[in-house]
Design a protein around this motif. Structure first.
Motif, PDB file in Angstrom:
ATOM      1  N   GLY A   1       0.778  -1.226   0.000  1.00  0.00           N
ATOM      2  CA  GLY A   1       0.000   0.000   0.000  1.00  0.00           C
ATOM      3  C   GLY A   1       0.806   1.270   0.000  1.00  0.00           C
TER       4      GLY A   1
ATOM      5  N   PRO B   1      -4.626  -1.867   0.018  1.00  0.00           N
ATOM      6  CA  PRO B   1      -4.609  -1.423   1.413  1.00  0.00           C
ATOM      7  C   PRO B   1      -3.582  -2.130   2.295  1.00  0.00           C
ATOM      8  CG  PRO B   1      -6.390  -2.997   1.100  1.00  0.00           C
ATOM      9  CD  PRO B   1      -5.727  -2.827  -0.250  1.00  0.00           C
TER      10      PRO B   1
ATOM     11  N   PRO C   1      -8.615   2.942  -6.044  1.00  0.00           N
ATOM     12  CA  PRO C   1      -7.697   3.588  -5.089  1.00  0.00           C
ATOM     13  C   PRO C   1      -6.373   3.940  -5.746  1.00  0.00           C
ATOM     14  CG  PRO C   1      -8.683   1.603  -4.141  1.00  0.00           C
ATOM     15  CD  PRO C   1      -9.022   1.593  -5.598  1.00  0.00           C
TER      16      PRO C   1
ATOM     17  N   ARG D   1      -2.694   6.368  -5.047  1.00  0.00           N
ATOM     18  CA  ARG D   1      -1.934   7.243  -4.141  1.00  0.00           C
ATOM     19  C   ARG D   1      -1.300   8.387  -4.935  1.00  0.00           C
ATOM     20  NH1 ARG D   1      -0.268   6.910   0.887  1.00  0.00           N
ATOM     21  NH2 ARG D   1      -0.646   4.654   1.086  1.00  0.00           N
TER      22      ARG D   1
END
Length: 353
Positions: free
Chosen positions: A143, A151, A234, A236
């Motif tokens: 993650g 995650p 998701p 980052r």
């Protein structure tokens, strides 16, 4: 005495050091890829954001710079995937990497063309599935990694994946790596090396504009955020005012922007409307996406292009691993790899007493 840095990954990939430069869209061009492979690592050319003609030229540029092996990053649902497979086979490219899971048929086609296959996984079950379909290696990204990420932290994911598939194929560790100490940690967990994105993005050969690199260098490890606001998955990125606005916005206001960006991405990559629709239907079937998620699928690449190519992070996004907070310079790739190797050997010597 056996050199612990000469791992199975080195044998498989044909490189001196077990260090892979990942195929980052808009970032991993011919210059960065060639520099990595020439310096003893394994460079991967980012083809997802190139049309076929651009990819052809980029492969030629890498081969003109070095005779060391390198790879090409592909998307499993690209409409012209067959043409890309033929191209990299004809050009003698050693490996195809995938951020998402390729189908068994795609893996078989690549193997039939003599090309190794290495997907990135974020869960043990995904690694087991890919092993069952015959891939040659996997990248296990925790993650902490940049871009699309899961995650589970690297310290938990990596031993899980190593225990599941490491006895049969090499496992490369990704997410949080930038130096020789990290390489030794990965080897201690049973991995065969590391794969890094952010460390190579912040190199002299990276084509990211210098002023944008400074935004990365100024970020701390706490200055990133994982959000689904860009494309529904998701991802980052460095936290900016734009990212905060996207997070606060509703799906209703995000969708029109996503549609505009999808059409822009089609123009940049030379994809016809028909191929875009075909690709979307394939993605919807393979990834169980809603129509809204499909419309957003090309949102992130164009927002990333605005920052990393056009040099305007105020209207684009900056994908990154948390490790950006530990990096304070942008040296040439050869220096990065030399320092990682020296630090790794010094760490091993210290551990041996």
């Amino acid at each position: 005495m056996t050199d612990v840095l000469a791992t199975r990954a080195c044998t498989l990939l044909g490189c001196r050091l077990p260090i892979v430069q990942t195929g980052m869209g808009w970032v991993s061009g011919a210059n960065l890829t060639a520099a990595t492979s020439a310096a003893g690592g394994f460079g991967i050319l980012a083809a997802v954001t190139m049309d076929l003609a651009q990819l052809t030229r980029a492969i030629g540029a890498v081969k003109a710079s070095t005779d060391a092996p390198f790879g090409v990053n592909l998307r499993p649902d690209q409409p012209d995937l067959d043409a890309r497979v033929r191209l990299i086979a004809d050009e003698g490219v050693r490996l195809a990497s995938f951020a998402g899971a390729p189908s068994k048929d795609t893996i078989d086609r690549l193997h039939d063309a003599g090309i190794l296959v290495m997907p990135t996984v974020g869960a043990r079950r995904h690694a087991e599935k890919m092993l069952g379909w015959g891939v040659d290696a996997v990248i296990a990204q925790g993650g902490e990694g940049g871009g699309h990420t899961g995650p589970v932290p690297t310290t938990l994911l990596l031993p899980e994946v190593v225990d599941a598939v490491g006895a049969e194929i090499p496992v490369l560790a990704a997410g949080g790596f930038h130096d020789g100490r990290g390489l030794v940690v990965a080897l201690a967990y049973g991995a065969d090396g590391v794969a890094m994105g952010t460390r190579f993005l912040l190199s002299a050969e990276s084509r990211v504009p210098d002023e944008v690199k400074q935004r990365y260098l100024a970020a701390r490890v706490t200055d990133t955020v994982v959000t689904e606001a860009l494309d529904g998955a998701p991802q980052r990125v460095i936290r900016t005012d734009l990212v905060d606005r996207l997070i606060r916005s509703s799906a209703v206001t995000r969708l029109p922007r996503a549609v505009r960006n999808a059409l822009a991405f089609r123009r940049v990559t030379g994809t016809s409307v028909r191929d875009l629709a075909t690709e979307g239907l394939a993605m919807r079937k393979s990834q169980d996406l809603t129509l809204a998620q499909l419309a957003m699928a090309a949102n992130a690449p164009m927002l990333i292009k605005a920052a990393l190519v056009d040099g305007d992070p105020d209207v684009g996004v900056l994908p990154t691993g948390q490790v950006t907070g530990l990096i304070d310079s942008t040296p040439p790739v050869a220096e990065i790899l030399d320092q990682i190797e020296a630090d790794a050997r010094a760490t091993l010597a210290r551990l041996h007493g």
